[in-house]
Design an enzyme around this catalytic site. Structure first.
Site, short mmCIF file in Angstrom:
data_model
loop_
_atom_site.label_atom_id
_atom_site.label_comp_id
_atom_site.label_asym_id
_atom_site.label_seq_id
_atom_site.Cartn_x
_atom_site.Cartn_y
_atom_site.Cartn_z
N SER A 34 60.25 39.20 10.84
CA SER A 34 59.88 39.97 11.76
C SER A 34 60.47 39.12 13.09
CB SER A 34 58.34 39.94 12.11
OG SER A 34 57.80 38.72 12.34
N ASP A 425 48.57 39.21 48.96
CA ASP A 425 47.58 38.97 49.72
C ASP A 425 47.23 40.44 50.55
OD1 ASP A 425 45.76 38.36 51.59
OD2 ASP A 425 47.34 37.58 53.06
N THR A 429 45.48 44.57 57.62
CA THR A 429 46.65 45.44 58.29
C THR A 429 47.93 45.33 57.24
OG1 THR A 429 45.81 44.71 60.51
CG2 THR A 429 48.27 45.53 60.20
N GLY A 488 36.41 40.94 50.55
CA GLY A 488 35.09 41.69 49.92
C GLY A 488 34.75 40.95 48.59
N ASP A 529 39.20 36.39 49.51
CA ASP A 529 40.19 35.66 49.98
C ASP A 529 39.93 34.29 50.34
OD1 ASP A 529 38.62 36.51 51.75
OD2 ASP A 529 39.87 37.81 52.78
#
Length: 735
Positions: A34, A425, A429, A488, A529
């Site tokens: 394999s 990140d 915005t 959050g 964050d």
């Protein structure tokens, strides 16, 4: 010079085109085929460069093990020689006699074929006979998958073959370093990845996998609702491996799920394991399908879509990770192997209960796809490596004493050498993606406006990550995984955002990990964050080497992360370190969370803007000489800071209250968890440094007043923290 070396390699390559390179590939069993088959297909596809000779020996030619040489013929390879080298008995003496028989038969074949290079794979006793014969007959040897550690007699055989081999193609950076430590010439080592991964990363998406499941396990069996079992004897501890095998069968019978079980290999102890299987009636049991062999392309489909794989096969700790299939690794046969998070180890057991409990934990779960052992480009690297082997060089091996530190393969075409992470990140915005290397340097950064819907965000994340991965090749970076930083409350274990901030709408109770991992074939980590900022400080900033510290982010909101005993604290419901919502006043202003008197209501950018609106309806009251505010601008925290610096008493009052509130919150933190360091991060951190120190000196207990307060020096803590999740985990898997 590098230019001269390149010219010499080019001249050798042109000369090679006139005289084909004779490559002999010797395969001993279904497992090594394999790994060798993708290379054999690659060699066969370039007849103008290579002349392929195939030799088959070992268990390929035994009926009890499926006569697996037939699958080589079905792949339309011309087998030049079949050597019956196995002495039956399945004990230690039979293994030794089999090596001796192979050594008797191999010289005639190798002399007749006269290859330039012999390809030998892995750590089987048959492969040791091949390497010994070739070395004594002055034939160059290329050893695949040397340098690895697995904890049994296989280690000794594998390392012995490595010492006989002239060239090495390894799967992982750790294997490369092991060979260098063994004094192998680092210029003869290629970090290629596992050849089987070239097929794995694309083939498991086949549409006919349901037909394959029905063929091997049954018409009524559904995807992820069956088990694949494959257990081999451990030749250095046969009795214990038989005991573990029996307990595994008992656990599988009790677990009551359909199971495809493969017969063990031909090593010493396999005969006793088969007796155990038959004594328990496994071949007649309605839940079991016992088979001697499954073609590799179908076997990977079965593993990819299984609810779990159990046993001690290297397939479990290597190939299964490419699909995120849960694996239970039994016993010591794979001790020391690098593994992904999909592998749960059961080192030993006295009853079947421990194995049964492991099945309960693992069955039906899915993990991020792992590429520890390859990225799908191994074959092209190996073929190119072979083209540049200089047959005019002296055949005598050179050993490098002492071991060379931090050596890498010499040709950049062979290996993308800088270990790096993709960091994402997710801001209110902007959406940012970066390539971050091990030293914390942001190699490249990408920024786009953050879309409003979940579907658009995921699509944009994947687009940006794919662009970054393409650029990483040219930037000489190897991407190890993806880290995501988001606002959050986050469940990092499952990669799910449980509850989002108001800045990121429609981003609650969503699985971020699965779509990214499935699309990119990379492991994915997700965290809040604030926690990412703490991780960034631990790896790259002031927190490096500090056992207990707290990071506080001051910006539009107030957040942070807690490092206690060098570990990040998440809490029972993943809301630890919600530092912005520590209440410092019973009658304080309303916070975005709905409560009153939180630090965030006083000290965040948003909180100060709200406080300004309550106290001043006219922005002109902030203006002093040398300061202007655009009529269209909302007064924000930066305006307040500038006004205070220029002597505005109203601005000074708001900022004094904010600094005091933050300081009181930090005093509470000091009294609760007693860190040795507080790191202030974010756009407002420099302004708060002195007020916080002053409040600590006035309000903290004497034993906590000596706590250091520092301002972060990191420019992108969210990106660096997201990257650190990847870099810390993927580089500490060597046991």
């Amino acid at each position: 010079t590098k230019t001269c070396k390149h010219c010499h390699r080019q001249q050798r390559s042109e000369k090679r085109l006139k005289q084909r390179l004779r490559v002999c590939v010797a395969t001993c069993n279904r497992a090594d085929y394999s790994k060798l088959a993708p290379i054999m297909f690659g060699i066969k596809s370039q007849p103008e460069i290579f002349d392929l000779e195939v030799v088959v020996l070992g268990s390929h030619l035994i009926d009890d093990y499926g006569n697996t040489f037939r699958m080589i013929e079905q792949d339309e390879f011309d087998i030049r020689s079949k050597l019956h080298t196995i002495v039956r008995g399945e004990d230690e003496a039979a293994m030794v006699e089999s090596v001796g028989l192979a050594l008797v038969k191999l010289p005639d074949v190798l002399q007749r074929l006269a290859p330039d290079i012999l390809l030998v794979h892995g750590d089987r006793f048959d492969a040791l006979a091949l390497a010994t014969a070739a070395a004594l007959m002055n034939i160059r040897i290329l050893h695949l998958e040397g340098g690895e550690v697995s904890g049994t007699i296989d280690d000794s055989i594998r390392h012995s073959i490595s010492k006989l081999a002239h060239y090495h193609a390894v799967c992982t950076r750790s294997a490369e370093r092991h060979l260098i430590s063994m004094c192998e010439d680092h210029s003869h080592i290629l970090l290629a990845g596992c050849p089987s991964y070239d097929k794995l990363l694309s083939a498991h998406q086949r549409d006919d996998y349901t037909d394959i499941i029905k063929t091997w396990i049954g018409d009524d069996v559904k995807e992820q609702n069956y088990i694949v079992a494959l257990q081999h004897p451990v030749t250095t501890d046969i009795q214990n491996s038989i005991k573990i095998y029996e307990l595994m069968l008992d656990a599988l019978i009790s677990f009551n799920k359909r199971t495809l079980i493969l017969f063990p290999n031909i090593d010493a102890g396999s005969k006793e394991m088969v007796r155990v299987m038959r004594r328990k009636g496994i071949e007649q049991h309605p839940n079991f399908c016992a088979v001697k062999h499954v073609p590799f392309d179908q076997f990977i489909q079965l593993v990819a879509h299984a609810g779990c794989m159990i046993g001690n096969s290297s397939c479990g700790v290597r190939e299964a990770g490419a699909f995120g299939t849960p694996v239970i690794n039994l016993g010591t046969r794979q001790t020391g192997r690098e593994t992904g998070e999909n592998v749960l180890h059961v080192r030993d057991a006295d009853t079947h209960n421990k194995i049964y409990h492991a099945l309960e934990l693992q069955f039906g779960k899915r993990y991020p796809c792992s590429k520890i052992y390859g990225d799908g480009n191994a074959v092209q690297r190996i073929l190119k490596f072979m083209q540049f082997i200089n047959l005019s060089e002296p055949l005598q091996k050179k050993f490098c004493f002492p071991a060379v530190k931090e050596c890498i393969s010499q040709d950049i075409d062979h290996i993308l050498e800088t270990q790096s992470a993709l960091a994402v990140d997710l801001g209110g915005t902007n959406l940012r993606v970066a390539i971050v290397c091990m030293k914390g340097k942001v190699v490249n950064k990408y920024t786009q406006l953050n879309p409003k819907t979940f579907e658009e965000r995921i699509e944009l994340i994947l687009t940006m990550c794919k662009q970054a991965m393409a650029d990483a090749i040219h930037l000489n970076c190897r991407i190890l995984g993806v880290g995501v930083s988001t606002g959050g409350r986050v469940n990092p274990q499952d990669g799910i955002v449980l509850h989002s901030t108001k800045l990121i709408n429609e981003w609650s109770s969503v699985d971020i990990r699965t779509p990214i991992s499935s699309a990119l074939h990379l492991p994915v980590w997700v965290d809040n964050d604030g926690n990412c900022a703490a991780l960034a400080e631990r790896k790259f900033g002031h927190g490096k080497g500090v056992e207990n510290f707290v990071t506080i982010i001051t910006g539009t909101g107030i957040g942070g992360g807690i490092i206690q005993h060098n570990e990040l604290i998440h809490g029972s419901t993943f809301c630890a370190a919600e530092l912005g919502h520590i209440v410092v006043s019973l009658e304080g202003p309303e916070c975005m969370c709905g409560s009153h008197g939180c630090i965030e209501a006083y000290s965040s950018g948003g909180g100060k803007e709200t406080e300004h609106k309550k106290q001043h309806t006219d922005k002109d009251l902030l203006l002093v000489e040398g300061m202007t505010v655009n009529n269209k601008e909302q007064v924000n925290a930066i305006h307040l800071i500038n006004a205070a610096r220029l002597g505005n008493s109203k601005a000074e009052s708001i900022l004094h209250t904010a600094g005091t509130a933050l300081g009181l919150g930090i005093v509470n933190i000091l009294h609760m968890i007693n860190p040795s360091l507080v790191i202030l991060s974010g756009v407002l951190s420099e302004h708060y440094e002195n007020p916080v120190r002053q409040v600590i000196s006035q309000r903290a207990l004497l034993s906590a007043q000596g706590t250091k307060v520092m301002v972060s020096e990191l420019e992108d803590p969210a990106l660096l923290g997201a990257a650190s999740m990847v870099l810390d985990y993927t580089t500490r898997r060597t046991y």
